[in-house]
Design an enzyme around this catalytic site. Structure first.
Site, PDB file in Angstrom:
ATOM      1  N   GLU A 161      60.138   0.570 -25.481  1.00 34.26           N
ATOM      2  CA  GLU A 161      59.416  -0.053 -24.360  1.00 34.26           C
ATOM      3  C   GLU A 161      58.052   0.618 -24.242  1.00 34.26           C
ATOM      4  OE1 GLU A 161      60.545  -2.616 -22.591  1.00 34.26           O
ATOM      5  OE2 GLU A 161      62.467  -2.642 -23.656  1.00 34.26           O
TER       6      GLU A 161
ATOM      7  N   LYS B 144      33.218 -11.091 -38.001  1.00 31.55           N
ATOM      8  CA  LYS B 144      32.846 -12.252 -38.819  1.00 31.55           C
ATOM      9  C   LYS B 144      31.646 -11.893 -39.688  1.00 31.55           C
ATOM     10  CE  LYS B 144      34.136 -15.475 -35.091  1.00 31.55           C
ATOM     11  NZ  LYS B 144      35.121 -16.447 -35.530  1.00 31.55           N
TER      12      LYS B 144
ATOM     13  N   ASP C 192      36.626 -15.326 -20.673  1.00 34.20           N
ATOM     14  CA  ASP C 192      37.201 -15.333 -22.013  1.00 34.20           C
ATOM     15  C   ASP C 192      36.117 -15.187 -23.098  1.00 34.20           C
ATOM     16  OD1 ASP C 192      39.395 -15.612 -23.795  1.00 34.20           O
ATOM     17  OD2 ASP C 192      39.021 -17.754 -24.043  1.00 34.20           O
TER      18      ASP C 192
ATOM     19  N   HIS D 135      32.141 -12.244 -26.380  1.00 32.28           N
ATOM     20  CA  HIS D 135      31.715 -12.862 -27.637  1.00 32.28           C
ATOM     21  C   HIS D 135      30.252 -13.358 -27.607  1.00 32.28           C
ATOM     22  CE1 HIS D 135      35.811 -12.457 -28.633  1.00 32.28           C
ATOM     23  NE2 HIS D 135      36.256 -13.598 -28.173  1.00 32.28           N
TER      24      HIS D 135
HETATM   25  C1  BG6 Z   1      39.273 -15.623 -28.285  1.00 32.31           C
HETATM   26  C2  BG6 Z   1      39.479 -16.437 -27.046  1.00 32.31           C
HETATM   27  O1  BG6 Z   1      38.848 -14.336 -27.976  1.00 32.31           O
HETATM   28  O2  BG6 Z   1      38.306 -16.286 -29.106  1.00 32.31           O
HETATM   29  C3  BG6 Z   1      39.946 -17.835 -27.397  1.00 32.31           C
HETATM   30  O3  BG6 Z   1      40.448 -15.803 -26.222  1.00 32.31           O
HETATM   31  C4  BG6 Z   1      38.956 -18.493 -28.347  1.00 32.31           C
HETATM   32  O4  BG6 Z   1      40.081 -18.637 -26.223  1.00 32.31           O
HETATM   33  C5  BG6 Z   1      38.680 -17.581 -29.535  1.00 32.31           C
HETATM   34  O5  BG6 Z   1      39.529 -19.710 -28.796  1.00 32.31           O
HETATM   35  C6  BG6 Z   1      37.560 -18.147 -30.382  1.00 32.31           C
HETATM   36  O6  BG6 Z   1      37.462 -17.380 -31.548  1.00 32.31           O
HETATM   37  P1  BG6 Z   1      37.120 -18.039 -32.942  1.00 32.31           P
HETATM   38  O7  BG6 Z   1      37.029 -16.889 -33.885  1.00 32.31           O
HETATM   39  O8  BG6 Z   1      38.248 -18.987 -33.251  1.00 32.31           O
HETATM   40  O9  BG6 Z   1      35.839 -18.769 -32.751  1.00 32.31           O
END
Ligand code: BG6
Length: 521
Positions: free
Chosen positions: A123, A217, A270, A275
């Site tokens: 756990e 990437k 998100d 990102h």
């Molecule tokens: C993730 C998000 O971090 O990135 C997702 O939580 C999203 O919602 C994804 O779909 C997108 O990543 P990629 O590499 O598929 O463009």
């Protein structure tokens, strides 16, 4: 990042016999270490970590002294875990639509990984798990350990606290102890600060590897190469020549069974402060002095620091409703019928420094949009029209340089030429570069470099505590507004809400079309 380190050189000497294919050109195997994956039964482990370890093994970038321990709740045999992972790897490899698709699996490379997998029941919140783990690590082949937190965010702090309290994050006898923390790193400024405090209570910043998978990437890493390895971009990469920058991460998929998670998160949290800000950082940063982790991260931190805090006027939120691409978000499993969670977010961001003053960065992301497209589009200012005033030409379209991240990999450049014929007419054309036309495509899931770099101790592609916090600080007011921001409807399969178009129209601009008439884009 592709640079050598002493650690890599040392480990090369200790590496014996990875049986798989030829060594990846110019790279050395990572030092020996034990990789402890919390969340051994999770999707991330199956879909991303195992294919990445397989790829690294195939490239002979892992040391034979490596061990892989998968921690998860629930008793099961190591052999069952191995079988399950072998099965899923084969399924992904055979799926043409999957990121990890390959015409042929290198069995030696996979067997190399499988032979090192060990299932460790426990756990995540119990002292007993960590006492046993400590005893197990004391018998590991290598004193180096990477703890990978491939678990839900609610387990981050308990795991770090247990590791810290058990003394497992102490670096002794020249061995490293590293922590890899997945997204989401907090859900606002206060929670990110709390998580950072927890990490830094038990470990040094140099031991923390906060993942943003966009940085794994190749096309994202290439932004710095394109900018700084070519003489033609840097001189015009500034407010005098650039009108605006558009950063898009459009998806056609919905929430894919993650409704419950998504309800708490929404598109803004998100994707935006992580990102999309990372892409913004790569585009907007000043040239670093070297590819050294601190040099690169200092320059990026300056960008986040210079972002003018967003206000409600800078942001448009949307939620998909029934449309050509299917039912609405509220009909997804796990989603409340009266949900106000956004599945789309657009923002206008200003980087208030000498280079970028007055240049808007428009960011947008959304689910169930008309096309899958992650790209950065740099829109140049128009040239003076003077020369063409006595010709039939009535308008000149500004140049647009686009870095295409996904699913197309490459760049494109829109510019003007003369249309063949007796009169002066101008036509917009596109010159495009595709990676696949020049380089061999590899079944790469995007975590290979991140894992390898972490084992090498190269934190360039990971996020530092200060940057995470400045990024959250820039959006904090929007996350905690005085009154809730409106969530606009858009049809599933469309380009997003009309209000997002209005955001740019108010500035006299338009979004780059999501569906492109140019075939090869
Ligand atoms: C993730 C998000 O971090 O990135 C997702 O939580 C999203 O919602 C994804 O779909 C997108 O990543 P990629 O590499 O598929 O463009």
């Amino acid at each position: 990042m592709p640079k050598e380190s002493n650690e890599a050189n040392q480990s090369n000497q200790s590496n014996q016999t990875n049986p798989a294919s030829a060594t990846c050109a110019g790279k050395h195997p990572a030092p020996p270490c034990t990789l402890v994956i919390f969340g051994a039964g999770g999707d991330l482990t199956k879909r991303l970590l195992m294919p990445s370890l397989y790829n690294l093994s195939a490239d002979k970038l892992l040391d034979d002294g490596m061990e892989i321990i998968g921690v998860n709740h629930g008793e099961r045999e190591t052999s069952d875990w191995r079988d399950e992972l072998t099965q899923s790897l084969r399924t992904f490899a055979a799926d043409k639509a999957a990121t990890f698709h390959t015409s042929q699996l290198n069995e030696d490379a996979w067997n190399w990984v499988v032979g090192r997998l060990e299932y460790f029941p426990g756990e995540f919140e119990e002292d007993e798990t960590f006492a046993r783990l400590k005893a197990r690590l004391a018998k590991a082949k290598s004193g180096n350990v990477v703890f990978y937190l491939a678990v839900g965010a609610r387990f981050f702090q308990p795991i770090i606290e247990h590791l810290g309290a058990a003394g497992m994050l102490e670096e002794k006898d020249g061995n490293f102890r590293r922590l890899v923390i997945e997204k989401p790193f907090g859900s606002d400024l206060a929670s990110a600060q709390e998580l950072n405090r927890c990490i830094l209570k038990y470990a040094d910043e140099s031991q923390a590897y906060r993942i943003d998978h966009f940085l794994g990437k190749d096309t994202v890493q290439s932004i710095l190469a394109v900018r700084f390895a070519n003489a033609m971009f840097e001189p015009v990469w500034r407010r005098e020549y650039i009108d605006n920058v558009q950063i898009t991460a459009a998806e056609t998929i919905g929430v894919e069974g993650r409704g419950k998670f998504y309800e708490q998160t929404g598109a803004f949290r998100d994707m935006l402060p992580n990102h999309l800000f990372q892409l913004l950082g790569m585009v907007a940063m000043e040239p670093p002095n070297s590819f050294d982790a601190e040099s690169v991260r200092d320059r990026k931190a300056e960008v986040f620091d210079a972002i003018r805090p967003l206000t409600a006027n800078d942001v448009v939120l949307g939620q998909y409703e029934a449309g050509p691409a299917g039912p609405g978000y509220k009909d997804e499993p796990g989603v409340a019928k009266d949900s106000r969670t956004e599945t789309y977010a657009a923002a206008r961001v200003y980087v208030e420094n000498w280079r970028w003053a007055g240049v808007p960065f428009y960011l947008r992301t959304g689910k169930r949009l008309t096309e899958r497209r992650t790209e950065i589009s740099v829109q140049m200012k128009a040239v003076p029209f003077l020369l063409f005033r006595d010709t039939p030409v009535d308008a000149l379209t500004p140049n647009v340089f686009t870095l295409r991240i996904d699913p197309a990999h490459g760049t494109s450049f829109d510019f003007n030429v003369k249309v063949p014929g007796p009169v002066m007419q101008i036509g917009k054309v596109r010159s495009a570069f595709n990676y696949a036309d020049f380089f061999a495509e590899r079944a790469n899931v995007g975590y290979e470099t991140l894992l390898y770099d972490c084992m090498l101790g190269d934190a360039t592609l990971f996020q530092r505590a200060d940057s995470i916090e400045t990024a959250w600080a820039a959006v904090d007011h929007v996350l905690h507004p005085d009154s809730p921001l409106p969530v606009r409807g858009y049809a599933a399969g469309s380009a997003g809400p009309a209000e997002a178009d209005q955001l740019l129209a108010d500035d006299g601009r338009t979004w780059r079309a999501l569906t492109d008439p140019h075939k090869k884009d």
